[in-house]
Design an enzyme around this catalytic site. Structure first.
Site, short mmCIF file in Angstrom:
data_model
loop_
_atom_site.label_atom_id
_atom_site.label_comp_id
_atom_site.label_asym_id
_atom_site.label_seq_id
_atom_site.Cartn_x
_atom_site.Cartn_y
_atom_site.Cartn_z
N LEU A 86 0.84 -1.19 0.00
CA LEU A 86 0.00 0.00 0.00
C LEU A 86 0.88 1.25 0.00
O LEU A 86 1.76 1.39 0.85
CB LEU A 86 -0.91 0.03 1.23
CG LEU A 86 -1.89 -1.14 1.38
CD1 LEU A 86 -2.68 -1.01 2.68
CD2 LEU A 86 -2.82 -1.23 0.19
N ASP A 87 0.64 2.12 -0.96
CA ASP A 87 1.30 3.42 -1.03
C ASP A 87 0.43 4.42 -0.29
O ASP A 87 -0.74 4.60 -0.65
CB ASP A 87 1.50 3.85 -2.47
CG ASP A 87 2.47 2.97 -3.22
OD1 ASP A 87 3.44 2.49 -2.60
OD2 ASP A 87 2.27 2.74 -4.43
#
Length: 192
Positions: free
Chosen positions: A102-103
């Site tokens: 997840l960014d």
């Protein structure tokens, strides 16, 4: 040699690195499929467990990559757009083979998940999303702090703390490291 993934693998082999993750961060943005020839070359050269991410959209692509000798796949955009790929991948290949990356970016004091190399705001909360992917069968969560990435000012410990306390699976934090002290301080803060 900078940017040559095969040379990078050779260097990390010599350094006896425990595990390597290779992410093709442009694949999803450009709509490209995983480069199976390159992945095969990486897996052949790599002397440590290897995780590959980038452009993976289907369970069949996961199968092809694992059959090349890659131990784990990292899902990001595909996991957010189609969370069933996490569940199906974990059911078929085992939880240990499915990593969700997840960014995360801080926007108006709120942490939000982004895709498309940090250009598309999903509006999703990383803590809730991490827990959801854990429930779907992901064996590991990777959190990339877009806000800290490249700053070399240390980890975003508030972000990491919020996600870490809700997980029962391994979590890897990236973004912001400038020295070994940053890593040591993170381990001390979380009692690792």
């Amino acid at each position: 040699y900078v940017g040559d993934p095969i040379n990078a693998v050779r260097i990390f082999n010599e350094k006896r690195v425990d595990e390597l993750i290779v992410l093709d961060i442009d694949a999803a943005v450009k709509g490209k499929d995983p480069d199976l020839k390159m992945i095969d070359n990486l897996a052949t050269e790599c002397r440590m467990p290897l995780c590959y991410g980038g452009g993976i959209k289907t369970v069949e692509q996961i199968r092809e990559i694992i059959e090349l000798g890659v131990e784990k796949v990292s899902l990001s955009s595909a996991a957010i757009e189609n969370p069933e790929i996490v569940k199906n991948g974990a059911n078929i290949f085992g939880n240990q083979s499915i990593v969700v990356t997840l960014d995360v970016k801080k926007v108006n004091n709120n942490y939000l998940v982004f895709t498309q190399n940090g250009k598309k705001n999903t509006g999703l909360d990383p803590v809730n999303l991490s827990i959801k992917f854990q429930e779907y069968g992901a064996g590991e969560i990777v959190i990339n702090s877009i806000t800290q990435d490249g700053s070399m000012k240390g980890y975003d410990t508030d972000l990491i703390q919020g996600i870490y306390k809700g997980l029962n699976i391994p979590m890897t934090a990236i973004g912001g490291v400038g020295s070994l002290n940053d890593i040591n301080n993170l381990f001390k803060q979380f009692g690792i």
